[in-house]
Design an enzyme around this catalytic site. Structure first.
Site: not given
Ligand code: OAD
Length: 234
Positions: A56, A109, A219
Site C-alpha cells: 500500500y 473500500h 470511461a
Molecule cells: P476490476 O479490475 O475488477 O475491473 C475493472 C473494470 O474496468 C473491468 O471490467 C475493465 O474492463 C474496466 N475498464 C478498464 N479500463 C477501462 C476504461 N478505460 N473505461 C471503462 N472501463 C474500463 O476493478 P473493480 O471492479 O473496481 O477491492 O474491482 C472491485 C474491487 O476488487 C476493488 O475495489 C478492489 C478489488 O479487489 C479491494 O481492494 C477491497
C-alpha cells in the site's frame, strides 16, 4: 430524463485506468502480480505486516504521479450541477474523484491516503509511507494499518449506501467488473426499489445482464458524453 432526481453512481478501477492506475483483474492487473490473500486480508496483515504495508505504501506513493481524467472531471461537474440527490460510491482507494472536485462522494473500500488505528479506531490522513512500527498519533499503540477494506471485512457506510439505492431514480455503474460483492449486487438492489439502471464499461461486466442499458467503451469518452446528456435534460 426530466423525471430523474436521485442518482447513485458506482465507480470502479476502470474510471481511473486512463489516469494510469492499474485495474485489479485482467492482463497487467494488480491481482495478476499479487495474490489477494498475500496483501488484502486481515490474515496477511497479521502474518507479514511489512509486506502488506509496502504494497500500500507503493500504491500511495504512485498517487503523486497521476491526475484525474475526463471521467473524474465530468462526474465532478455533474456533482456540482445536479439539482437532486446524488451520491458517488467509489470502490477506488485513490483520491482522483475528490481531486477533480467531487464532494458527494463515499469511499466504500477505504482510502490509500488514510491510516486506521486497529487499537483505538481513529482515522488519520496519511500521505507518506506507513511502516508497521509507526505509533498511532492518538493512542500511541503500534496498530496503524492502511485504511483499506480487506477481503472478509465489511465495506464502509453500507447503511448510507442502501438508503441512497432505495431512493434512487437512476443507478449508474462505471468501470467495474462486477466481481466483488456487495458492490456487484447494488444493481439488483436499485432495480428492486424501482431505479433505472445504466452500465458504462470497457466490456460487458459480470452483472451486465442486470442493467437496462449498457454502453461499452472507455470511461474518459463515455462519461463526459453521458453527463452532458443528463444535464441537458435536468
Ligand atoms: P476490476 O479490475 O475488477 O475491473 C475493472 C473494470 O474496468 C473491468 O471490467 C475493465 O474492463 C474496466 N475498464 C478498464 N479500463 C477501462 C476504461 N478505460 N473505461 C471503462 N472501463 C474500463 O476493478 P473493480 O471492479 O473496481 O477491492 O474491482 C472491485 C474491487 O476488487 C476493488 O475495489 C478492489 C478489488 O479487489 C479491494 O481492494 C477491497
Amino acid at each position: 430524463m426530466a423525471r430523474l432526481r436521485n442518482l447513485v453512481i458506482l465507480t470502479g478501477a476502470g474510471v481511473s485506468a486512463e489516469s494510469g492506475i492499474a485495474t485489479f483483474r485482467g492482463p497487467g492487473g494488480l491481482w495478476e502480480g499479487h495474490r489477494v490473500e498475500d496483501v488484502c486480508t486481515p490474515e496477511a496483515l497479521a502474518r507479514d505486516p511489512a509486506l502488506v504495508h509496502r504494497f500500500y505504501d507503493l500504491r500511495r506513493a504512485a498517487l503523486d504521479t497521476v491526475e484525474p481524467n475526463a471521467a473524474h472531471h465530468a462526474l465532478a461537474r455533474l456533482d456540482a450541477a445536479w439539482p437532486g440527490d446524488l451520491l458517488i460510491v467509489t470502490q477506488n482507494v485513490d483520491d482522483l474523484h475528490e481531486r477533480a472536485g467531487a464532494s458527494r462522494l463515499l469511499h466504500m473500500h477505504g482510502e490509500l491516503r488514510s491510516a486506521l488505528c486497529a487499537a483505538c479506531g481513529i482515522r488519520e490522513g496519511w500521505a507518506e509511507a506507513l511502516p508497521p512500527e509507526t505509533e498511532c498519533p492518538n493512542c500511541g499503540m503500534l496498530a496503524l494499518r492502511p485504511d483499506i477494506v480487506f477481503f472478509g471485512e465489511m465495506p464502509y457506510q453500507m447503511e448510507r449506501i442502501e438508503a441512497a439505492l432505495a431512493a434512487a431514480d437512476l443507478f449508474v455503474s462505471i468501470g467495474t467488473s462486477g466481481a466483488v460483492y456487495p458492490a456487484a449486487g447494488f444493481v439488483q438492489t436499485a432495480r428492486h426499489y424501482g431505479a433505472a439502471t445504466l452500465e458504462m464499461n470497457l466490456e460487458p461486466s459480470g452483472g451486465s445482464h442486470w442493467f437496462e442499458e449498457s454502453r461499452m467503451g472507455p470511461a474518459g469518452a463515455l462519461v463526459p458524453a453521458w453527463v452532458e446528456e443528463l444535464l441537458a435534460g435536468a
